[in-house]
Design an enzyme around this catalytic site. Sequence first.
Site, PDB file in Angstrom:
ATOM      1  N   LYS A   1      -6.047  -5.937  -6.500  1.00  0.00           N
ATOM      2  CA  LYS A   1      -7.410  -6.051  -5.945  1.00  0.00           C
ATOM      3  C   LYS A   1      -7.729  -4.927  -4.975  1.00  0.00           C
ATOM      4  O   LYS A   1      -8.855  -4.462  -4.900  1.00  0.00           O
ATOM      5  CB  LYS A   1      -7.572  -7.382  -5.211  1.00  0.00           C
ATOM      6  CG  LYS A   1      -7.781  -8.581  -6.083  1.00  0.00           C
ATOM      7  CD  LYS A   1      -8.321  -9.731  -5.244  1.00  0.00           C
ATOM      8  CE  LYS A   1      -8.390 -11.010  -6.032  1.00  0.00           C
ATOM      9  NZ  LYS A   1      -8.656 -12.174  -5.155  1.00  0.00           N
TER      10      LYS A   1
ATOM     11  N   GLY B   1       0.828  -1.207   0.000  1.00  0.00           N
ATOM     12  CA  GLY B   1       0.000   0.000   0.000  1.00  0.00           C
ATOM     13  C   GLY B   1       0.861   1.256   0.000  1.00  0.00           C
ATOM     14  O   GLY B   1       0.356   2.382   0.126  1.00  0.00           O
TER      15      GLY B   1
ATOM     16  N   ARG C   1       0.979  -3.549   7.008  1.00  0.00           N
ATOM     17  CA  ARG C   1      -0.196  -4.255   6.471  1.00  0.00           C
ATOM     18  C   ARG C   1      -0.123  -5.704   6.954  1.00  0.00           C
ATOM     19  O   ARG C   1       0.988  -6.222   7.168  1.00  0.00           O
ATOM     20  CB  ARG C   1      -0.157  -4.204   4.931  1.00  0.00           C
ATOM     21  CG  ARG C   1      -1.361  -4.826   4.255  1.00  0.00           C
ATOM     22  CD  ARG C   1      -1.266  -4.758   2.731  1.00  0.00           C
ATOM     23  NE  ARG C   1      -2.520  -5.202   2.123  1.00  0.00           N
ATOM     24  CZ  ARG C   1      -2.717  -5.316   0.807  1.00  0.00           C
ATOM     25  NH1 ARG C   1      -1.737  -5.017  -0.038  1.00  0.00           N
ATOM     26  NH2 ARG C   1      -3.882  -5.716   0.337  1.00  0.00           N
TER      27      ARG C   1
ATOM     28  N   HIS D   1      11.634   1.455   0.969  1.00  0.00           N
ATOM     29  CA  HIS D   1      11.225   0.149   1.483  1.00  0.00           C
ATOM     30  C   HIS D   1      12.319  -0.406   2.400  1.00  0.00           C
ATOM     31  O   HIS D   1      12.232  -1.563   2.814  1.00  0.00           O
ATOM     32  CB  HIS D   1      11.096  -0.856   0.334  1.00  0.00           C
ATOM     33  CG  HIS D   1       9.872  -0.703  -0.500  1.00  0.00           C
ATOM     34  ND1 HIS D   1       8.616  -0.786  -0.002  1.00  0.00           N
ATOM     35  CD2 HIS D   1       9.716  -0.519  -1.829  1.00  0.00           C
ATOM     36  CE1 HIS D   1       7.735  -0.661  -0.983  1.00  0.00           C
ATOM     37  NE2 HIS D   1       8.381  -0.478  -2.103  1.00  0.00           N
TER      38      HIS D   1
ATOM     39  N   TRP E   1      -0.101   3.852  -2.457  1.00  0.00           N
ATOM     40  CA  TRP E   1      -1.362   4.496  -2.041  1.00  0.00           C
ATOM     41  C   TRP E   1      -1.061   5.620  -1.044  1.00  0.00           C
ATOM     42  O   TRP E   1      -1.584   6.734  -1.151  1.00  0.00           O
ATOM     43  CB  TRP E   1      -2.279   3.442  -1.424  1.00  0.00           C
ATOM     44  CG  TRP E   1      -3.662   3.906  -1.090  1.00  0.00           C
ATOM     45  CD1 TRP E   1      -4.265   5.069  -1.505  1.00  0.00           C
ATOM     46  CD2 TRP E   1      -4.623   3.226  -0.277  1.00  0.00           C
ATOM     47  NE1 TRP E   1      -5.541   5.135  -1.000  1.00  0.00           N
ATOM     48  CE2 TRP E   1      -5.782   4.021  -0.247  1.00  0.00           C
ATOM     49  CE3 TRP E   1      -4.611   2.017   0.425  1.00  0.00           C
ATOM     50  CZ2 TRP E   1      -6.930   3.645   0.469  1.00  0.00           C
ATOM     51  CZ3 TRP E   1      -5.743   1.630   1.128  1.00  0.00           C
ATOM     52  CH2 TRP E   1      -6.884   2.445   1.146  1.00  0.00           C
TER      53      TRP E   1
HETATM   54  N1  LIG Z   1      -5.704   3.427  -3.882  1.00  0.00           N
HETATM   55  C1  LIG Z   1      -5.580   2.197  -3.403  1.00  0.00           C
HETATM   56  N2  LIG Z   1      -6.552   1.645  -2.640  1.00  0.00           N
HETATM   57  C2  LIG Z   1      -6.428   0.392  -2.134  1.00  0.00           C
HETATM   58  N3  LIG Z   1      -5.358  -0.388  -2.344  1.00  0.00           N
HETATM   59  C3  LIG Z   1      -4.362   0.107  -3.103  1.00  0.00           C
HETATM   60  C4  LIG Z   1      -4.407   1.405  -3.644  1.00  0.00           C
HETATM   61  N4  LIG Z   1      -3.255   1.627  -4.354  1.00  0.00           N
HETATM   62  C5  LIG Z   1      -2.538   0.501  -4.248  1.00  0.00           C
HETATM   63  N5  LIG Z   1      -3.196  -0.418  -3.496  1.00  0.00           N
HETATM   64  C6  LIG Z   1      -2.770  -1.785  -3.195  1.00  0.00           C
HETATM   65  O1  LIG Z   1      -1.484  -1.767  -2.609  1.00  0.00           O
HETATM   66  C7  LIG Z   1      -0.777  -2.959  -2.981  1.00  0.00           C
HETATM   67  C8  LIG Z   1       0.550  -2.577  -3.605  1.00  0.00           C
HETATM   68  O2  LIG Z   1       1.366  -2.075  -2.591  1.00  0.00           O
HETATM   69  P1  LIG Z   1       2.746  -1.306  -2.890  1.00  0.00           P
HETATM   70  O3  LIG Z   1       2.379   0.027  -3.397  1.00  0.00           O
HETATM   71  O4  LIG Z   1       3.416  -1.237  -1.532  1.00  0.00           O
HETATM   72  O5  LIG Z   1       3.505  -2.145  -3.844  1.00  0.00           O
HETATM   73  C9  LIG Z   1      -1.682  -3.718  -3.936  1.00  0.00           C
HETATM   74  O6  LIG Z   1      -2.427  -4.638  -3.116  1.00  0.00           O
HETATM   75  P2  LIG Z   1      -3.065  -5.980  -3.670  1.00  0.00           P
HETATM   76  O7  LIG Z   1      -2.002  -6.699  -4.432  1.00  0.00           O
HETATM   77  O8  LIG Z   1      -3.508  -6.715  -2.452  1.00  0.00           O
HETATM   78  O9  LIG Z   1      -4.223  -5.575  -4.532  1.00  0.00           O
HETATM   79  C10 LIG Z   1      -2.569  -2.605  -4.468  1.00  0.00           C
HETATM   80  O10 LIG Z   1      -3.788  -3.030  -5.006  1.00  0.00           O
HETATM   81  C1  LIG Z   2      13.865  -1.000  -6.095  1.00  0.00           C
HETATM   82  C2  LIG Z   2      12.916  -0.152  -5.358  1.00  0.00           C
HETATM   83  C3  LIG Z   2      11.497  -0.443  -5.613  1.00  0.00           C
HETATM   84  C4  LIG Z   2      10.643   0.604  -5.681  1.00  0.00           C
HETATM   85  C5  LIG Z   2       9.297   0.372  -5.873  1.00  0.00           C
HETATM   86  C6  LIG Z   2       8.842  -0.903  -5.992  1.00  0.00           C
HETATM   87  O1  LIG Z   2       7.524  -1.124  -6.206  1.00  0.00           O
HETATM   88  S1  LIG Z   2       6.498  -1.140  -5.016  1.00  0.00           S
HETATM   89  O2  LIG Z   2       6.436   0.154  -4.348  1.00  0.00           O
HETATM   90  O3  LIG Z   2       6.880  -2.184  -4.077  1.00  0.00           O
HETATM   91  O4  LIG Z   2       5.222  -1.426  -5.646  1.00  0.00           O
HETATM   92  C7  LIG Z   2       9.695  -1.945  -5.958  1.00  0.00           C
HETATM   93  C8  LIG Z   2      11.041  -1.730  -5.764  1.00  0.00           C
END
Ligand SMILES: Nc1ncnc2c1ncn2[C@@H]1O[C@H](COP(=O)(O)O)[C@@H](OP(=O)(O)O)[C@H]1O
Ligand SMILES: CCc1ccc(OS(=O)(=O)O)cc1
Length: 242
Positions: free
Chosen positions: A204, A2, A77, A55, A5
């Site tokens: 999702k 998230g 999460r 991260h 987000w």
């Molecule tokens: N606006 C939003 N509302 C709800 N979930 C969101 C969102 N934007 C991203 N996400 C969810 O955040 C996760 C990705 O996280 P990150 O940004 O850390 O990579 C995904 O979860 P899911 O794979 O469970 O759908 C994505 O769907």
């Molecule tokens: C290598 C750093 C990086 C940055 C963003 C990434 O995507 S996410 O935020 O986890 O969706 C992955 C790796």
Amino acid sequence: MGTNWLIETVCLIYSKGDPKWVQSEPIWDRSPWVETKHGYELLKEKEGPRLISSHLPIQLFPKSFFKSKAKMIYLIRNPRDVLVSGYFFWRSAKFVKRPQSLEQYFEWFVEGNVVFGSWFDHARGWMSMRDKENFLILSYEEMKWDMRSTVEKICQFLGKKLEPEELNSVLKNSSFQAMKENSMSNYSLLKGQYFEENGQLLRKGVTGDWRNYFTVAQAETFDKLFQEKMADLPQDLFLWKQ
Ligand SMILES: Nc1ncnc2c1ncn2[C@@H]1O[C@H](COP(=O)(O)O)[C@@H](OP(=O)(O)O)[C@H]1O
Ligand SMILES: CCc1ccc(OS(=O)(=O)O)cc1
């Protein structure tokens, strides 16, 4: 997790709900990843106040932060959902060793052999900062359950004030649908070079999806591990219902 987000939400708070910025500049340039070469180069040139994303586990994060007054929001999460979400995300990435099955990724995740390391060590490490006044912990689950209150909490923490219509615009433009349709935020610009065509960051966007994927045995293994690793931390830090 998230993370994107939360980044989108903070960007919208900074622009007082005006979507122009989030619709015109890629999310990784608005709030660069400090751990990437591209992000680090951008951050060196940016004037403060600037947004930074990461991260990284606490032991790898730039040391200057800990002597600064910079504010940090740590997003947590349900790790079961992090696992499932991460599996789908990383299996479409072209720059890592990809999991061949959820079963395989489950093993990697519980062993901590995933990008950015063990979820348990990551959460435990950063939670040691929880009493600092420049550190706010939020959860994906509270964003899902009550985004309005969460945005108000972020504003309070960052010292930002939004008018009611500005707050409504933050909510509208950070919604799952709005982000999924926004090419500056949904990572579609990276398809081809970094991700497969079928990969999607906004998959999702729900809580508890792990129930659709874990076997009974995996759920039991995970519960046991969570108990072993996190039992001594205040359990109100973990807001999800398993
Ligand atoms: N606006 C939003 N509302 C709800 N979930 C969101 C969102 N934007 C991203 N996400 C969810 O955040 C996760 C990705 O996280 P990150 O940004 O850390 O990579 C995904 O979860 P899911 O794979 O469970 O759908 C994505 O769907
Ligand atoms: C290598 C750093 C990086 C940055 C963003 C990434 O995507 S996410 O935020 O986890 O969706 C992955 C790796």
